[in-house]
Design an enzyme around this catalytic site. Structure first.
Site, PDB file in Angstrom:
ATOM      1  N   SER A 126       0.849  -1.160   0.024  1.00  0.00           N
ATOM      2  CA  SER A 126      -0.040  -0.141  -0.032  1.00  0.00           C
ATOM      3  C   SER A 126       0.950   1.277  -0.169  1.00  0.00           C
ATOM      4  O   SER A 126       1.783   1.234   0.559  1.00  0.00           O
ATOM      5  CB  SER A 126      -0.991  -0.062   1.277  1.00  0.00           C
ATOM      6  N   TYR A 150      -1.376  -0.711  10.934  1.00  0.00           N
ATOM      7  CA  TYR A 150      -1.716  -1.316   9.604  1.00  0.00           C
ATOM      8  C   TYR A 150      -0.668  -1.420   8.436  1.00  0.00           C
ATOM      9  O   TYR A 150      -0.108  -2.025   8.007  1.00  0.00           O
ATOM     10  CB  TYR A 150      -3.048  -0.676   9.085  1.00  0.00           C
ATOM     11  N   LYS A 154       2.188  -4.074   6.573  1.00  0.00           N
ATOM     12  CA  LYS A 154       2.518  -3.872   5.280  1.00  0.00           C
ATOM     13  C   LYS A 154       4.226  -3.919   5.062  1.00  0.00           C
ATOM     14  O   LYS A 154       4.709  -4.537   4.182  1.00  0.00           O
ATOM     15  CB  LYS A 154       2.001  -2.871   4.349  1.00  0.00           C
TER      16      LYS A 154
END
Ligand code: NAD
Ligand code: WQD
Length: 340
Positions: A126, A150, A154
């Site tokens: 992302s 979050y 990643k």
């Protein structure tokens, strides 16, 4: 006979559109998903689009036995790994859940792949890994600095993949950093169906358009951007899907690729609202509110690597993203529970 591709998270928003893109290319797929954030009814929609998986397995990527059984049953040409939790706010409240699901889950999947001698993976990363970018457009070489749990999951997965490729160059790995995927399949059969209040701009706008929400709150109108509202790189989910096909092809030779998938064009919240209203003929009432904590002013992709290494460019413009998102939402007012 063409070997199947395993799609983890294949009943989700991006995974389901990618299943369609692979079917259109004659590529068989197997889908594994634990359905924690998607509906089994997605499979009926895939069938209508002629994109049924060879098999659907309801299982968790953290379940080694389930993965081993699946890898014993099929010889996969590779894996596209979408399965993950993706809500930034939730990750702040439940960091261990995010680490377990996204990081432990990915490591568990990689171990199962290694045991089965399947060493080709396309990974959903992302643009959030860039944090607050120093420059836009953002090149893949920019400093990585995720600012929420979050995003850090990643980054941890990316690090694991890089270390794996260094240790064992037989691996073919494409780390794809998505910018802001929006839109829906043009048939109105597939789209984004968030649970509860949408976190993201486009599903919020479509729910306002439907009258399910009274108005859009614009998070900040005092950014250092042309109209003061936040600028992002929205790309059509159908384009994002074909980017995965291009990545799989680029991994015919083992290598490590790290590539932004975006349009390279920055669009403000106001431009998005105006475009949606104009294209669809539906007014979007809005109120200007305070900034959302953690948001950055502008984030859009440098896109040369995708062109050069994948021979991929997005085809659909913002108007088309808005038209397709609205067709999906207006045809499916109860999401996937709407009868076909
Ligand atoms: P989504 O929630 O619609 O799809 C993810 C799917 O993974 C869901 O169907 C969910 O049920 C499944 N899943 C989650 N944890 C699982 C587990 N442990 N085992 C098996 N299945 C599991 O999300 P999406 O928008 O399609 O995103 C797909 C991927 O792309 C995610 O990894 C996400 O982090 C990443 N991504 C999304 C965006 C975005 O804005 N949508 C942007 C950048 C990156
Ligand atoms: C876009 C713009 C908001 C809602 C998030 C994640 C990121 C990635 C994609 C997974 C911003 C504004 C939004 C609203 C608003 N996901 N906005 N009112 O923040 O760029 O990225 O989704 O990897 O990790 O952080 O996307 O759609 O939430 O916001 O004004 O009700 O719309 O402030 O400028 P974002 P978004």
């Amino acid at each position: 006979m063409t070997l199947p591709i395993l799609i983890t998270g294949g009943t989700g928003f991006i995974g389901s559109h990618t299943a369609v893109a692979l079917a259109e290319a004659g590529q068989p797929v197997v889908i594994l998903d634990n359905l924690c954030n998607s509906s089994p009814k997605v499979l009926e929609r895939l069938a209508k689009l002629g994109a049924s998986p060879v098999t659907f397995v309801q299982a968790d990527i953290r379940d080694s036995a389930a993965l081993d059984a699946l890898f014993a049953r099929y010889t996969f040409a590779g894996v596209i790994h979408f399965a993950g939790l993706k809500a930034v706010g939730e990750s702040v409240a439940q960091p261990l859940r995010y680490l377990d699901n996204n990081v432990s889950g990915t490591i568990n999947l990689l171990q199962a792949m290694d045991r089965a001698n399947v060493r080709r993976i396309v990974f959903s990363s992302s643009a959030t890994v860039y944090g607050d970018p120093v420059h836009v457009p953002i090149p893949e070489t920019a400093t990585l600095n995720a600012t929420n749990p979050y995003g850090r999951t990643k980054l941890m997965c990316e690090d694991a993949l890089r270390a794996l490729h260094t240790a064992d160059p037989r691996w073919g790995i494409a780390v794809l950093r998505y910018f802001n995927p929006v839109g829906a399949h043009e048939s109105g059969l597939l789209g984004e169906a968030p649970n509860g209040v949408p976190n993201n701009l486009m599903p919020y706008i479509t729910q306002v358009a439907l009258g399910q929400r009274e108005y859009l709150q614009i998070f900040g109108a005092d950014y250092d951007t042309p109209d003061g509202t936040g600028v992002r790189d929205y790309l059509h989910v159908r384009d994002l899907a074909t980017g995965h096909l291009a990545a799989l092809r680029a991994l015919d030779e083992p290598k490590l690729l790290t590539i932004n998938l975006g349009t390279g064009r920055g669009v403000s919240v106001k431009e998005m609202v105006d475009t949606f209203a104009r294209v669809n003929g539906v007014p979007i009432p809005y109120k200007l509110g305070p900034r959302r904590p953690g948001d950055v002013a502008a984030c859009f992709a440098h896109t040369q690597q995708a062109k050069t290494l994948l021979d991929w460019e997005p085809r659909f413009d913002l108007a088309r993203m808005c038209a397709d998102a609205w067709r999906w939402q207006s045809m499916n007012q109860q999401g996937f529970d709407t009868p076909l």
